[in-house]
Design a protein around this motif. Structure first.
Motif, PDB file in Angstrom:
ATOM      1  N   LYS A 167       0.925  -1.382  -0.353  1.00  0.00           N
ATOM      2  CA  LYS A 167      -0.004   0.144  -0.686  1.00  0.00           C
ATOM      3  C   LYS A 167       1.612   1.289  -0.228  1.00  0.00           C
ATOM      4  CE  LYS A 167      -1.074   0.127   4.715  1.00  0.00           C
ATOM      5  NZ  LYS A 167      -0.900   1.792   5.264  1.00  0.00           N
ATOM      6  N   ALA A 168       1.903   1.144   0.975  1.00  0.00           N
ATOM      7  CA  ALA A 168       3.287   2.380   0.127  1.00  0.00           C
ATOM      8  C   ALA A 168       3.321   2.438  -0.922  1.00  0.00           C
ATOM      9  CB  ALA A 168       4.092   1.942   1.583  1.00  0.00           C
ATOM     10  N   LEU A 169       4.356   2.070  -1.772  1.00  0.00           N
ATOM     11  CA  LEU A 169       4.161   1.948  -3.131  1.00  0.00           C
ATOM     12  C   LEU A 169       3.077   2.554  -4.120  1.00  0.00           C
ATOM     13  CD1 LEU A 169       6.302  -1.389  -3.739  1.00  0.00           C
ATOM     14  CD2 LEU A 169       7.297   1.454  -3.562  1.00  0.00           C
ATOM     15  N   LEU A 170       1.750   1.846  -3.889  1.00  0.00           N
ATOM     16  CA  LEU A 170       1.022   2.556  -4.579  1.00  0.00           C
ATOM     17  C   LEU A 170       0.607   3.656  -4.452  1.00  0.00           C
ATOM     18  CD1 LEU A 170      -1.533  -0.756  -3.739  1.00  0.00           C
ATOM     19  CD2 LEU A 170      -0.559  -0.320  -6.672  1.00  0.00           C
ATOM     20  N   THR A 171       0.789   4.432  -2.957  1.00  0.00           N
ATOM     21  CA  THR A 171       0.289   5.758  -2.098  1.00  0.00           C
ATOM     22  C   THR A 171       1.318   6.344  -3.641  1.00  0.00           C
ATOM     23  OG1 THR A 171      -0.241   4.972  -0.343  1.00  0.00           O
ATOM     24  CG2 THR A 171       0.597   7.150  -0.407  1.00  0.00           C
ATOM     25  N   VAL A 172       2.896   6.043  -3.620  1.00  0.00           N
ATOM     26  CA  VAL A 172       4.028   6.799  -3.488  1.00  0.00           C
ATOM     27  C   VAL A 172       3.802   6.956  -5.807  1.00  0.00           C
ATOM     28  CG1 VAL A 172       6.433   6.429  -4.165  1.00  0.00           C
ATOM     29  CG2 VAL A 172       5.861   5.860  -2.421  1.00  0.00           C
ATOM     30  N   LEU A 230      16.255  10.358   9.940  1.00  0.00           N
ATOM     31  CA  LEU A 230      16.782  10.113   8.748  1.00  0.00           C
ATOM     32  C   LEU A 230      15.730  10.438   7.989  1.00  0.00           C
ATOM     33  CD1 LEU A 230      17.716   8.403   5.903  1.00  0.00           C
ATOM     34  CD2 LEU A 230      16.371   6.924   6.150  1.00  0.00           C
ATOM     35  N   LEU A 231      14.250  11.495   8.461  1.00  0.00           N
ATOM     36  CA  LEU A 231      13.140  11.920   7.446  1.00  0.00           C
ATOM     37  C   LEU A 231      13.452  13.264   8.071  1.00  0.00           C
ATOM     38  CD1 LEU A 231      10.872  11.623   6.069  1.00  0.00           C
ATOM     39  CD2 LEU A 231       9.668  11.990   8.059  1.00  0.00           C
ATOM     40  N   GLU A 232      14.392  13.451   8.569  1.00  0.00           N
ATOM     41  CA  GLU A 232      14.573  14.764   9.015  1.00  0.00           C
ATOM     42  C   GLU A 232      15.186  15.408   7.925  1.00  0.00           C
ATOM     43  OE1 GLU A 232      15.028  16.323  12.878  1.00  0.00           O
ATOM     44  OE2 GLU A 232      12.437  16.035  13.904  1.00  0.00           O
ATOM     45  N   ASN A 233      16.542  14.350   7.640  1.00  0.00           N
ATOM     46  CA  ASN A 233      18.001  14.584   7.109  1.00  0.00           C
ATOM     47  C   ASN A 233      17.745  14.775   5.287  1.00  0.00           C
ATOM     48  OD1 ASN A 233      19.535  14.864   9.204  1.00  0.00           O
ATOM     49  ND2 ASN A 233      19.794  12.536   9.057  1.00  0.00           N
ATOM     50  N   GLU A 234      16.740  14.330   5.561  1.00  0.00           N
ATOM     51  CA  GLU A 234      16.766  13.586   3.572  1.00  0.00           C
ATOM     52  C   GLU A 234      15.194  14.344   3.046  1.00  0.00           C
ATOM     53  OE1 GLU A 234      17.559   9.722   2.515  1.00  0.00           O
ATOM     54  OE2 GLU A 234      19.298   9.381   3.337  1.00  0.00           O
ATOM     55  N   VAL A 235      14.769  15.084   4.516  1.00  0.00           N
ATOM     56  CA  VAL A 235      13.884  15.528   3.211  1.00  0.00           C
ATOM     57  C   VAL A 235      13.267  16.334   4.499  1.00  0.00           C
ATOM     58  CG1 VAL A 235      11.233  15.423   2.739  1.00  0.00           C
ATOM     59  CG2 VAL A 235      12.890  13.161   3.048  1.00  0.00           C
ATOM     60  N   ILE A 284       5.225   9.327   2.559  1.00  0.00           N
ATOM     61  CA  ILE A 284       5.417  10.630   2.728  1.00  0.00           C
ATOM     62  C   ILE A 284       6.628  11.426   2.333  1.00  0.00           C
ATOM     63  CG2 ILE A 284       5.238  13.136   3.893  1.00  0.00           C
ATOM     64  CD1 ILE A 284       2.708  12.152   5.227  1.00  0.00           C
ATOM     65  N   GLY A 285       7.891  10.432   2.985  1.00  0.00           N
ATOM     66  CA  GLY A 285       9.430  10.552   2.756  1.00  0.00           C
ATOM     67  C   GLY A 285       9.464  10.265   1.179  1.00  0.00           C
ATOM     68  N   ALA A 286       9.131   9.109   0.871  1.00  0.00           N
ATOM     69  CA  ALA A 286       9.704   8.701  -0.736  1.00  0.00           C
ATOM     70  C   ALA A 286       8.673   9.308  -1.682  1.00  0.00           C
ATOM     71  CB  ALA A 286       9.027   7.304  -0.862  1.00  0.00           C
ATOM     72  N   ALA A 287       7.528   9.431  -1.745  1.00  0.00           N
ATOM     73  CA  ALA A 287       6.994  10.431  -1.969  1.00  0.00           C
ATOM     74  C   ALA A 287       6.979  11.488  -2.794  1.00  0.00           C
ATOM     75  CB  ALA A 287       4.969  10.435  -1.918  1.00  0.00           C
ATOM     76  N   VAL A 333      10.200  17.160  -4.391  1.00  0.00           N
ATOM     77  CA  VAL A 333       9.445  18.853  -3.501  1.00  0.00           C
ATOM     78  C   VAL A 333       8.961  17.913  -2.347  1.00  0.00           C
ATOM     79  CG1 VAL A 333       7.220  19.293  -5.122  1.00  0.00           C
ATOM     80  CG2 VAL A 333       8.024  21.020  -3.593  1.00  0.00           C
ATOM     81  N   LEU A 334       8.951  18.715  -1.069  1.00  0.00           N
ATOM     82  CA  LEU A 334       8.091  18.588  -0.106  1.00  0.00           C
ATOM     83  C   LEU A 334       6.915  20.224  -0.201  1.00  0.00           C
ATOM     84  CD1 LEU A 334       7.218  17.239   2.481  1.00  0.00           C
ATOM     85  CD2 LEU A 334       8.808  18.522   3.704  1.00  0.00           C
ATOM     86  N   ASN A 335       5.006  19.405  -0.341  1.00  0.00           N
ATOM     87  CA  ASN A 335       4.620  20.233  -0.656  1.00  0.00           C
ATOM     88  C   ASN A 335       4.058  20.688   1.231  1.00  0.00           C
ATOM     89  OD1 ASN A 335       2.225  18.560   0.502  1.00  0.00           O
ATOM     90  ND2 ASN A 335       2.544  17.872  -2.102  1.00  0.00           N
ATOM     91  N   SER A 336       3.253  21.870   1.053  1.00  0.00           N
ATOM     92  CA  SER A 336       2.775  22.189   2.387  1.00  0.00           C
ATOM     93  C   SER A 336       1.993  21.239   3.354  1.00  0.00           C
ATOM     94  CB  SER A 336       2.346  24.166   2.286  1.00  0.00           C
ATOM     95  OG  SER A 336       1.012  23.631   1.354  1.00  0.00           O
ATOM     96  N   SER A 337       0.964  21.213   2.646  1.00  0.00           N
ATOM     97  CA  SER A 337      -0.077  19.709   3.230  1.00  0.00           C
ATOM     98  C   SER A 337       1.054  18.775   3.927  1.00  0.00           C
ATOM     99  CB  SER A 337      -0.978  19.666   2.195  1.00  0.00           C
ATOM    100  OG  SER A 337      -0.234  18.817   0.935  1.00  0.00           O
ATOM    101  N   ASP A 338       1.860  17.929   3.073  1.00  0.00           N
ATOM    102  CA  ASP A 338       2.390  17.028   3.537  1.00  0.00           C
ATOM    103  C   ASP A 338       3.069  17.724   4.595  1.00  0.00           C
ATOM    104  OD1 ASP A 338       1.593  14.730   1.409  1.00  0.00           O
ATOM    105  OD2 ASP A 338       2.930  15.442  -0.250  1.00  0.00           O
ATOM    106  N   SER A 339       4.226  18.337   4.523  1.00  0.00           N
ATOM    107  CA  SER A 339       4.596  18.809   5.371  1.00  0.00           C
ATOM    108  C   SER A 339       4.635  19.360   7.111  1.00  0.00           C
ATOM    109  CB  SER A 339       5.357  20.468   5.345  1.00  0.00           C
ATOM    110  OG  SER A 339       6.536  21.273   6.097  1.00  0.00           O
TER     111      SER A 339
END
Length: 290
Positions: A5-10, A193-198, A132-135, A141-147
């Protein structure tokens, strides 16, 4: 199923790179899920429960086919989430019908609660962060809603880590200490990891497959813990079954001894009575002759 389900979201996010790799992974996971559901060994359960589990397994297969055949990518994600929820209900039913949640041993109840609820909460939350990080990396780009969503999830993760640490405390003092520590630490490592890369990255240029695989390895620590707990539960229940069988054989042996004793006493009483009657008859004959 979490990976699927994660890959489908990506896929819905239309990543700018590695689309062929993404589609091949989704296809492989679909086949694995179908095979695992078809070969799920429901015949190991009591006959009264087997029919219900067979019916629910058929329902899970139907949900999976609905995901696979759905032409809309967005609807496929929704159907995959429904499938995941149905699987959680299926697992809860097995735990409930098996009586593990109401077991007489507190340790069995606690470990059942851990693998049926606590670890699931952790993996679901970490899975959302991974997705969210992979997508975001796929889109560049990290859009505002995902942020905003990431901030909310990270705050929830911080609270959950405290609760999870308390629930893991008995395991961290025992034979499963290494697995419990790795599972607990993985939550903090994934957030870092999420903070460093995204979140704090100057540019979202890291390849999304590398991030997805790295976070998946962190998620795997909790699944390793779940498997270890299940093995320990199985060993404990087998031990109890063996002890119950030993007690049963002991009771049977005791009953056999009692029956033999009764037979012996009855036989001794019968022989004694015969001897007494014989002596009485002999005395009566002698009296009559006199």
């Amino acid at each position: 199923l979490e990976d699927y389900k994660a890959l489908l979201t990506v896929r819905v996010s239309e990543p700018q790179q590695d689309k062929a790799l993404l589609d091949s992974r989704i296809e492989a996971l679909q086949q694995q899920l179908h095979k695992r559901l078809e070969t799920l060994p429901v015949d190991i359960f009591p006959s009264a429960l087997r029919g219900l589990l067979e019916q629910e397994r058929a329902g899970l297969l139907a949900r999976l086919r609905a995901v696979v055949t759905e032409p809309s990518q967005h609807t496929r994600v929704i159907e995959a989430e429904r499938l995941y929820g149905a699987v959680q209900v299926f697992i809860s039913r097995i735990v409930s019908e098996g009586g593990l949640g109401q077991d007489v041993e507190a340790e069995v109840r606690q470990r059942t609660e851990l693998i049926s609820r606590s670890t699931a909460e952790v993996t679901v939350l970490l899975g959302h962060l991974r997705t969210i990080g992979a997508a975001s990396l796929g889109q560049g780009v990290l859009n505002s809603s995902d942020s905003v969503r990431l901030d909310e999830l990270l705050a929830s993760l911080e609270k959950l880590r405290g609760t999870y640490a308390v629930e893991l405390e008995p395991l961290r003092q025992g034979a499963l200490a290494a697995q419990a520590e790795a599972s607990l630490a993985s939550a903090g490592e994934l957030a870092e990891l999420l903070e460093n890369e995204v979140i704090m990255a100057d540019s979202l240029s890291a390849p999304w497959p590398a991030f997805f695989d790295a976070t998946s390895r962190l998620l795997a620590h909790t699944h390793v813990l779940e498997q270890a707990v299940v093995q320990r539960l199985d060993a404990r229940l087998q031990e109890r079954q063996g002890a119950q069988q030993a007690r049963m054989f002991g009771l049977l042996a005791a009953m056999l001894v009692v029956m033999l004793l009764i037979a012996y006493l009855y036989g001794a009483f019968y022989l004694s009575l015969r001897q007494t009657l014989r002596s009485l008859r002999s005395g009566m004959r002698q009296g009559a002759a006199g």
